[in-house]
Design a protein around this motif. Structure first.
Motif, PDB file in Angstrom:
ATOM      1  N   VAL A   1       2.421   1.726  -3.497  1.00 17.63           N
ATOM      2  CA  VAL A   1       1.465   2.239  -4.486  1.00 17.63           C
ATOM      3  C   VAL A   1       1.158   3.705  -4.222  1.00 17.63           C
ATOM      4  O   VAL A   1       1.078   4.517  -5.152  1.00 17.63           O
ATOM      5  CB  VAL A   1       0.181   1.381  -4.496  1.00 17.63           C
ATOM      6  CG1 VAL A   1      -0.916   2.028  -5.321  1.00 17.63           C
ATOM      7  CG2 VAL A   1       0.479  -0.008  -5.016  1.00 17.63           C
TER       8      VAL A   1
ATOM      9  N   CYS B   1      -7.022  -0.799  -8.434  1.00 18.62           N
ATOM     10  CA  CYS B   1      -7.865  -0.597  -7.240  1.00 18.62           C
ATOM     11  C   CYS B   1      -9.298  -1.004  -7.513  1.00 18.62           C
ATOM     12  O   CYS B   1      -9.925  -1.681  -6.700  1.00 18.62           O
ATOM     13  CB  CYS B   1      -7.797   0.852  -6.779  1.00 18.62           C
ATOM     14  SG  CYS B   1      -6.203   1.320  -6.094  1.00 18.62           S
TER      15      CYS B   1
ATOM     16  N   ILE C   1      -2.937   2.229 -11.705  1.00 19.80           N
ATOM     17  CA  ILE C   1      -3.228   2.170 -10.262  1.00 19.80           C
ATOM     18  C   ILE C   1      -4.731   2.206 -10.031  1.00 19.80           C
ATOM     19  O   ILE C   1      -5.273   1.417  -9.250  1.00 19.80           O
ATOM     20  CB  ILE C   1      -2.511   3.316  -9.520  1.00 19.80           C
ATOM     21  CG1 ILE C   1      -1.003   3.083  -9.514  1.00 19.80           C
ATOM     22  CG2 ILE C   1      -3.042   3.450  -8.098  1.00 19.80           C
ATOM     23  CD1 ILE C   1      -0.199   4.241  -8.958  1.00 19.80           C
ATOM     24  N   ALA C   2      -5.423   3.123 -10.723  1.00 23.80           N
ATOM     25  CA  ALA C   2      -6.881   3.225 -10.558  1.00 23.80           C
ATOM     26  C   ALA C   2      -7.561   1.935 -11.015  1.00 23.80           C
ATOM     27  O   ALA C   2      -8.460   1.431 -10.339  1.00 23.80           O
ATOM     28  CB  ALA C   2      -7.412   4.423 -11.334  1.00 23.80           C
TER      29      ALA C   2
ATOM     30  N   THR D   1       0.834  -1.213   0.000  1.00 23.48           N
ATOM     31  CA  THR D   1       0.000   0.000   0.000  1.00 23.48           C
ATOM     32  C   THR D   1       0.862   1.254   0.000  1.00 23.48           C
ATOM     33  O   THR D   1       0.597   2.200  -0.757  1.00 23.48           O
ATOM     34  CB  THR D   1      -0.936  -0.012   1.220  1.00 23.48           C
ATOM     35  OG1 THR D   1      -1.743  -1.189   1.178  1.00 23.48           O
ATOM     36  CG2 THR D   1      -1.830   1.210   1.241  1.00 23.48           C
TER      37      THR D   1
ATOM     38  N   HIS E   1      -9.490  -4.752  -7.790  1.00 19.43           N
ATOM     39  CA  HIS E   1      -9.383  -5.380  -6.480  1.00 19.43           C
ATOM     40  C   HIS E   1     -10.708  -5.279  -5.728  1.00 19.43           C
ATOM     41  O   HIS E   1     -11.131  -6.226  -5.068  1.00 19.43           O
ATOM     42  CB  HIS E   1      -8.272  -4.736  -5.665  1.00 19.43           C
ATOM     43  CG  HIS E   1      -8.133  -5.281  -4.283  1.00 19.43           C
ATOM     44  ND1 HIS E   1      -7.655  -6.537  -4.033  1.00 19.43           N
ATOM     45  CD2 HIS E   1      -8.454  -4.740  -3.084  1.00 19.43           C
ATOM     46  CE1 HIS E   1      -7.665  -6.752  -2.726  1.00 19.43           C
ATOM     47  NE2 HIS E   1      -8.163  -5.680  -2.126  1.00 19.43           N
ATOM     48  N   LEU E   2     -11.347  -4.123  -5.817  1.00 15.39           N
ATOM     49  CA  LEU E   2     -12.621  -3.942  -5.117  1.00 15.39           C
ATOM     50  C   LEU E   2     -13.720  -4.815  -5.711  1.00 15.39           C
ATOM     51  O   LEU E   2     -14.580  -5.318  -4.985  1.00 15.39           O
ATOM     52  CB  LEU E   2     -13.042  -2.472  -5.162  1.00 15.39           C
ATOM     53  CG  LEU E   2     -12.179  -1.522  -4.343  1.00 15.39           C
ATOM     54  CD1 LEU E   2     -12.606  -0.083  -4.579  1.00 15.39           C
ATOM     55  CD2 LEU E   2     -12.261  -1.852  -2.876  1.00 15.39           C
TER      56      LEU E   2
END
Length: 95
Positions: A53, A88, A84-85, A50, A91-92
């Motif tokens: 990133v 994320c 990165i976006a 984390t 992952h969500l």
């Protein structure tokens, strides 16, 4: 009915329907100490990842928002921020 020998399993007594298969496995239970160490290791890896990133995202934001950044610099910074976006969101959504 228990097998006479604890180290053997009589697989011929299993009634497996057509189109099905079976798997036999023997696994060791995880001790409380092993569980604790595994969870600590996973939390440390999560925290380091984390921070990594966030640091890369911050550098890219500085490049994108900087007045002295060239268009080529902004292009690669936008690409990294998009990655990165996307990571994320992926992952969500677990995809």
């Amino acid at each position: 009915m228990e097998p006479q020998d604890r180290q053997s399993i009589d697989l011929t007594r299993l009634q497996v329907p057509d189109g099905h298969r079976y798997k036999v496995s023997i696994e060791k239970d995880e001790s409380p100490q092993e569980l604790r160490l595994r969870l600590i290791r996973e939390l440390v890896v999560l925290a380091v990842a984390t921070l990594f990133v966030i640091a890369i995202g911050a550098i890219c934001l500085v490049v994108v928002l900087g007045k002295s950044s060239s268009p080529d610099d902004r292009k690669w910074a936008f690409g990294i921020l998009s990655g990165i976006a996307g990571g994320c969101v992926g992952h969500l959504l677990r995809r």
